[in-house]
Design an enzyme around this catalytic site. Structure first.
Site, PDB file in Angstrom:
ATOM      1  N   ARG A   1       0.874  -0.954  -0.053  1.00  0.00           N
ATOM      2  CA  ARG A   1      -0.094  -0.077   0.060  1.00  0.00           C
ATOM      3  C   ARG A   1       0.908   1.285   0.144  1.00  0.00           C
ATOM      4  O   ARG A   1       2.057   1.132   0.633  1.00  0.00           O
ATOM      5  CB  ARG A   1      -1.083   0.146   1.448  1.00  0.00           C
ATOM      6  CG  ARG A   1      -1.909  -1.159   1.479  1.00  0.00           C
ATOM      7  CD  ARG A   1      -2.689  -1.011   2.890  1.00  0.00           C
ATOM      8  NE  ARG A   1      -3.659  -2.062   2.731  1.00  0.00           N
ATOM      9  CZ  ARG A   1      -3.359  -3.239   3.373  1.00  0.00           C
ATOM     10  NH1 ARG A   1      -2.287  -3.532   4.179  1.00  0.00           N
ATOM     11  NH2 ARG A   1      -4.627  -3.949   3.488  1.00  0.00           N
TER      12      ARG A   1
ATOM     13  N   LYS B   1      -2.237  -1.966   7.464  1.00  0.00           N
ATOM     14  CA  LYS B   1      -3.729  -1.640   7.911  1.00  0.00           C
ATOM     15  C   LYS B   1      -4.149  -2.177   8.962  1.00  0.00           C
ATOM     16  O   LYS B   1      -3.807  -3.612   9.308  1.00  0.00           O
ATOM     17  CB  LYS B   1      -4.667  -2.150   6.782  1.00  0.00           C
ATOM     18  CG  LYS B   1      -5.970  -1.385   6.697  1.00  0.00           C
ATOM     19  CD  LYS B   1      -6.690  -1.648   5.575  1.00  0.00           C
ATOM     20  CE  LYS B   1      -7.912  -0.714   5.666  1.00  0.00           C
ATOM     21  NZ  LYS B   1      -8.811  -0.947   4.329  1.00  0.00           N
TER      22      LYS B   1
ATOM     23  N   HIS C   1      -1.728   2.446  -6.156  1.00  0.00           N
ATOM     24  CA  HIS C   1      -2.564   1.454  -6.100  1.00  0.00           C
ATOM     25  C   HIS C   1      -2.721   0.480  -7.132  1.00  0.00           C
ATOM     26  O   HIS C   1      -3.272  -0.623  -6.979  1.00  0.00           O
ATOM     27  CB  HIS C   1      -4.064   1.898  -5.259  1.00  0.00           C
ATOM     28  CG  HIS C   1      -4.540   1.071  -4.034  1.00  0.00           C
ATOM     29  ND1 HIS C   1      -3.668   0.938  -2.941  1.00  0.00           N
ATOM     30  CD2 HIS C   1      -5.533   0.138  -3.754  1.00  0.00           C
ATOM     31  CE1 HIS C   1      -4.205   0.080  -2.026  1.00  0.00           C
ATOM     32  NE2 HIS C   1      -5.363  -0.262  -2.561  1.00  0.00           N
TER      33      HIS C   1
ATOM     34  N   HIS D   1      -4.736  -8.598   3.510  1.00  0.00           N
ATOM     35  CA  HIS D   1      -6.288  -8.526   3.761  1.00  0.00           C
ATOM     36  C   HIS D   1      -6.596  -9.482   4.984  1.00  0.00           C
ATOM     37  O   HIS D   1      -6.450 -10.481   5.121  1.00  0.00           O
ATOM     38  CB  HIS D   1      -6.907  -8.890   2.583  1.00  0.00           C
ATOM     39  CG  HIS D   1      -6.884  -8.335   1.277  1.00  0.00           C
ATOM     40  ND1 HIS D   1      -6.969  -8.631   0.026  1.00  0.00           N
ATOM     41  CD2 HIS D   1      -6.621  -6.949   1.385  1.00  0.00           C
ATOM     42  CE1 HIS D   1      -6.639  -7.647  -0.778  1.00  0.00           C
ATOM     43  NE2 HIS D   1      -6.648  -6.331  -0.102  1.00  0.00           N
TER      44      HIS D   1
END
Length: 300
Positions: free
Chosen positions: A149, A174, A242, A268
């Protein structure tokens, strides 16, 4: 709203920051979303959170939808509201969660734009003509090599990259999660070239990618450098960081067919997020099926 209700809101945001360790970006979004709910309550003279009903939440979401908010933004607002009431229920300050069964209007899921392999090669093999372009190539190679990212790349320190073992550690992923990622041969070569010419204006600067003044390069600067690179090198596609991450995921899935591995590499939390790349790859899968399945082959 009463001072108590506002303090409860502040307590919830503090819990998100300290206990759940959400990212600064998520915290800012939740704070903004709940501020809109507080304004809704002020307009209707609701004194505390317990007076809100499911009908009130539904009306609030409908008003935000009429104001032009997308389905994705509305879903995030509802998530923030549900989280607030869940916190208040756990601390014994309200009896129910009025947002529990309220849903945002559905919106068609957009597939992310990607580059094909030839386009990526054209972008990365365009050639560097200055120290800053050597740095830029290293950044772009790393985006595509490891599926980073933008915030993860800008946060990288020199100590996070192991050139010998060709791997890097993302410490600021994240949700505050870290993960270990492989670094491809081309990216390692590009990084080695950059480290030879990296400005050492400030010996205390730990950032992997720095400006001409030796300071950490920010997200916006990286975005602009990629845009300028494409213009200067005559690449017609409008590329953003991205898009390189999307291309990494798509190309890896095409070759490996290992959705779980791609999920881990991308960081993820839920595999449903990764599954969007299976839609991008469906045409390729159909072609493989037509060529390989004994009952699908076309007769000549």
């Amino acid at each position: 709203m009463q001072a108590l209700a506002r303090q409860q809101l502040l307590d919830y945001l503090q819990q998100l920051k300290v206990e759940r360790r959400v990212s600064a970006h998520t915290l800012t979004n939740y704070q903004r979303d709940l501020k809109h709910l507080a304004l809704f309550c002020d307009d209707r003279q609701c004194e505390d959170w317990s007076t809100l009903s499911s009908a009130d939440i539904l009306k609030h979401i409908a008003e935000r939808h009429r104001a032009g908010l997308s389905s994705k933004s509305l879903q995030r607002e509802l998530s923030a509201i549900r989280g607030l009431f869940l916190f208040l229920m756990k601390t014994g300050q309200v009896d129910n969660n009025p947002a529990q069964h309220v849903k945002a209007p559905k919106q068609a899921r957009k597939l992310p734009k990607t580059l094909d392999v030839d386009q990526v090669c054209a972008l990365l093999d365009a050639g560097a003509n200055s120290v800053l372009e050597v740095r830029d190539v290293a950044m772009f190679e790393l985006f595509y090599s490891s599926g980073l990212r933008l915030s993860e790349l800008s946060s990288l320190d020199l100590a996070d990259v192991d050139m010998h073992d060709r791997q890097l550690m993302v410490l600021s992923g994240k949700g505050g999660k870290s993960r270990l990622l492989p670094v491809g041969k081309k990216a390692v070569q590009a990084l080695q070239k950059w480290l030879k010419v990296r400005p050492s204006v400030d010996d205390n600067e730990r950032a992997l990618f720095t400006s001409a003044k030796g300071k950490r390069l920010g997200n916006r600067s990286i975005q602009l450098r990629l845009k300028q690179w494409c213009i200067k090198k005559g690449i017609p596609e409008s590329v953003h960081p991205h898009m390189l991450r999307h291309s990494f995921a798509t190309h890896l899935l095409e070759s490996s067919r290992d959705l779980r591995a791609v999920q881990e590499l991308l960081g993820h939390e839920n595999i449903s997020t990764t599954q969007i790349y299976t839609h991008l790859d469906f045409q390729h899968l159909a072609e493989v099926y037509d060529q390989a399945h004994p009952r699908a082959k076309k007769t000549k």
